[in-house]
Write a protein that holds these residues in place. Structure first.
Motif, PDB file in Angstrom:
ATOM      1  N   TYR A   1      -5.287  -2.231  -0.938  1.00  0.00           N
ATOM      2  CA  TYR A   1      -4.357  -2.978  -0.089  1.00  0.00           C
ATOM      3  C   TYR A   1      -4.566  -2.644   1.391  1.00  0.00           C
ATOM      4  O   TYR A   1      -4.555  -3.531   2.243  1.00  0.00           O
ATOM      5  CB  TYR A   1      -2.907  -2.696  -0.478  1.00  0.00           C
ATOM      6  CG  TYR A   1      -2.441  -3.402  -1.730  1.00  0.00           C
ATOM      7  CD1 TYR A   1      -2.907  -4.651  -2.076  1.00  0.00           C
ATOM      8  CD2 TYR A   1      -1.514  -2.805  -2.568  1.00  0.00           C
ATOM      9  CE1 TYR A   1      -2.472  -5.293  -3.215  1.00  0.00           C
ATOM     10  CE2 TYR A   1      -1.069  -3.434  -3.709  1.00  0.00           C
ATOM     11  CZ  TYR A   1      -1.554  -4.684  -4.030  1.00  0.00           C
ATOM     12  OH  TYR A   1      -1.118  -5.322  -5.159  1.00  0.00           O
TER      13      TYR A   1
ATOM     14  N   PRO B   1      -3.188   5.369  -6.353  1.00  0.00           N
ATOM     15  CA  PRO B   1      -3.788   5.498  -5.020  1.00  0.00           C
ATOM     16  C   PRO B   1      -4.958   4.540  -4.785  1.00  0.00           C
ATOM     17  O   PRO B   1      -5.166   4.091  -3.660  1.00  0.00           O
ATOM     18  CB  PRO B   1      -4.267   6.943  -4.972  1.00  0.00           C
ATOM     19  CG  PRO B   1      -3.528   7.654  -6.031  1.00  0.00           C
ATOM     20  CD  PRO B   1      -3.199   6.643  -7.063  1.00  0.00           C
TER      21      PRO B   1
ATOM     22  N   CYS C   1      -4.188   5.451   8.298  1.00  0.00           N
ATOM     23  CA  CYS C   1      -5.178   5.201   7.258  1.00  0.00           C
ATOM     24  C   CYS C   1      -6.587   5.410   7.775  1.00  0.00           C
ATOM     25  O   CYS C   1      -6.842   5.369   8.974  1.00  0.00           O
ATOM     26  CB  CYS C   1      -5.022   3.793   6.692  1.00  0.00           C
ATOM     27  SG  CYS C   1      -5.137   2.500   7.912  1.00  0.00           S
TER      28      CYS C   1
ATOM     29  N   SER D   1      -3.579   1.315  -3.672  1.00  0.00           N
ATOM     30  CA  SER D   1      -3.100   1.493  -2.306  1.00  0.00           C
ATOM     31  C   SER D   1      -4.258   1.416  -1.313  1.00  0.00           C
ATOM     32  O   SER D   1      -4.142   0.774  -0.264  1.00  0.00           O
ATOM     33  CB  SER D   1      -2.379   2.836  -2.180  1.00  0.00           C
ATOM     34  OG  SER D   1      -2.033   3.086  -0.853  1.00  0.00           O
ATOM     35  N   ASN D   2      -5.379   2.065  -1.653  1.00  0.00           N
ATOM     36  CA  ASN D   2      -6.563   2.004  -0.784  1.00  0.00           C
ATOM     37  C   ASN D   2      -7.065   0.568  -0.649  1.00  0.00           C
ATOM     38  O   ASN D   2      -7.454   0.136   0.439  1.00  0.00           O
ATOM     39  CB  ASN D   2      -7.679   2.881  -1.340  1.00  0.00           C
ATOM     40  CG  ASN D   2      -7.327   4.344  -1.305  1.00  0.00           C
ATOM     41  OD1 ASN D   2      -6.315   4.749  -0.750  1.00  0.00           O
ATOM     42  ND2 ASN D   2      -8.165   5.153  -1.916  1.00  0.00           N
TER      43      ASN D   2
ATOM     44  N   ALA E   1       0.831  -1.205   0.000  1.00  0.00           N
ATOM     45  CA  ALA E   1       0.000   0.000   0.000  1.00  0.00           C
ATOM     46  C   ALA E   1       0.865   1.254   0.000  1.00  0.00           C
ATOM     47  O   ALA E   1       0.569   2.221  -0.700  1.00  0.00           O
ATOM     48  CB  ALA E   1      -0.924  -0.005   1.209  1.00  0.00           C
ATOM     49  N   ASN E   2       1.931   1.242   0.779  1.00  0.00           N
ATOM     50  CA  ASN E   2       2.810   2.414   0.843  1.00  0.00           C
ATOM     51  C   ASN E   2       3.568   2.621  -0.460  1.00  0.00           C
ATOM     52  O   ASN E   2       3.763   3.759  -0.890  1.00  0.00           O
ATOM     53  CB  ASN E   2       3.781   2.297   2.013  1.00  0.00           C
ATOM     54  CG  ASN E   2       3.104   2.578   3.324  1.00  0.00           C
ATOM     55  OD1 ASN E   2       2.405   3.569   3.466  1.00  0.00           O
ATOM     56  ND2 ASN E   2       3.291   1.700   4.291  1.00  0.00           N
ATOM     57  N   THR E   3       4.010   1.548  -1.092  1.00  0.00           N
ATOM     58  CA  THR E   3       4.787   1.715  -2.324  1.00  0.00           C
ATOM     59  C   THR E   3       3.898   2.072  -3.513  1.00  0.00           C
ATOM     60  O   THR E   3       4.343   2.757  -4.427  1.00  0.00           O
ATOM     61  CB  THR E   3       5.588   0.443  -2.663  1.00  0.00           C
ATOM     62  OG1 THR E   3       4.684  -0.660  -2.735  1.00  0.00           O
ATOM     63  CG2 THR E   3       6.661   0.184  -1.616  1.00  0.00           C
ATOM     64  N   GLN E   4       2.655   1.629  -3.520  1.00  0.00           N
ATOM     65  CA  GLN E   4       1.759   1.879  -4.639  1.00  0.00           C
ATOM     66  C   GLN E   4       1.019   3.204  -4.558  1.00  0.00           C
ATOM     67  O   GLN E   4       0.353   3.589  -5.503  1.00  0.00           O
ATOM     68  CB  GLN E   4       0.724   0.751  -4.759  1.00  0.00           C
ATOM     69  CG  GLN E   4       1.301  -0.550  -5.206  1.00  0.00           C
ATOM     70  CD  GLN E   4       1.872  -0.448  -6.609  1.00  0.00           C
ATOM     71  OE1 GLN E   4       1.285   0.172  -7.490  1.00  0.00           O
ATOM     72  NE2 GLN E   4       3.037  -1.037  -6.819  1.00  0.00           N
ATOM     73  N   PHE E   5       1.145   3.913  -3.436  1.00  0.00           N
ATOM     74  CA  PHE E   5       0.369   5.137  -3.259  1.00  0.00           C
ATOM     75  C   PHE E   5       0.671   6.186  -4.325  1.00  0.00           C
ATOM     76  O   PHE E   5      -0.235   6.816  -4.863  1.00  0.00           O
ATOM     77  CB  PHE E   5       0.593   5.737  -1.867  1.00  0.00           C
ATOM     78  CG  PHE E   5      -0.177   7.003  -1.654  1.00  0.00           C
ATOM     79  CD1 PHE E   5      -1.526   6.964  -1.428  1.00  0.00           C
ATOM     80  CD2 PHE E   5       0.449   8.242  -1.716  1.00  0.00           C
ATOM     81  CE1 PHE E   5      -2.266   8.126  -1.260  1.00  0.00           C
ATOM     82  CE2 PHE E   5      -0.261   9.402  -1.548  1.00  0.00           C
ATOM     83  CZ  PHE E   5      -1.622   9.348  -1.317  1.00  0.00           C
TER      84      PHE E   5
END
Length: 175
Positions: A32, A26, A55, A29-30, A18-22
């Motif tokens: 995940y 986004p 989150c 990320s949401n 989630a942190n890497t895909q933000f």
């Protein structure tokens, strides 16, 4: 309740993903983070407060102030503070509003005992500066002099004719 290693590995993967895909996606990320929250709930894993604050509890959006959430600090009146026990007294509340679902997350700010310890570390002791001062560099006069010498050296190099018959000046003059 302690979680199995498989659940811990899954939670770790989902949180890191989630942190890497933000930045790139986004919505992914949401997703995940929402799966992270559901997995933690199903496994009866209690998450640390620091992780829960990152989150949205409703939609799973990763909080990044100014990007996808609004952060406000609301002060608490002294009369309301006196009604709570001294160990739980806060001077303010931090309210984070998610832009995706408009869900407000309200957290306690610093307690008054912590703030007093920061304000007055000891009797008569000066307050510590929270901002680190940069180390002293060379005097400003020497910097200016060095820049001037560097510029003069560059100008002198340009005045010296080069042996190459095809340079940038030749190319530009041919246009």
């Amino acid at each position: 309740m302690a979680a199995s290693q498989a659940v811990q590995a899954k939670l770790s993967f989902l949180f890191k993903a989630a942190n890497t895909q933000f930045a790139s996606c986004p919505e992914l990320s949401n997703f995940y983070l929402h799966q992270f929250q559901k997995t933690a709930d199903h496994a009866n894993v209690t998450l640390a407060d620091a992780v829960q604050r990152l989150c949205c509890a409703r939609c799973g959006a990763l909080f990044v102030a100014g990007i996808n959430c609004k952060v406000r600090v609301n002060s608490i009146d002294a009369s309301k503070r006196r009604k709570t026990p001294a160990s739980r007294r806060c001077r303010n509340h931090v309210r984070i509003t998610c832009h995706a679902c408009r869900h407000p997350t309200v957290m306690n700010g610093s307690t008054t005992t912590i703030l007093k310890a920061v304000e007055r570390p000891g009797k008569g002791a000066p307050l510590a500066s929270p901002v680190a001062t940069p180390p002293p560099g060379p005097p400003a006069g020497k910097k200016k002099q060095k820049k001037k010498l560097d510029l003069q050296a560059m100008i002198n190099q340009k005045k010296v004719p080069t042996q190459s018959s095809f340079g940038l000046d030749d190319f530009l003059s041919s246009l």
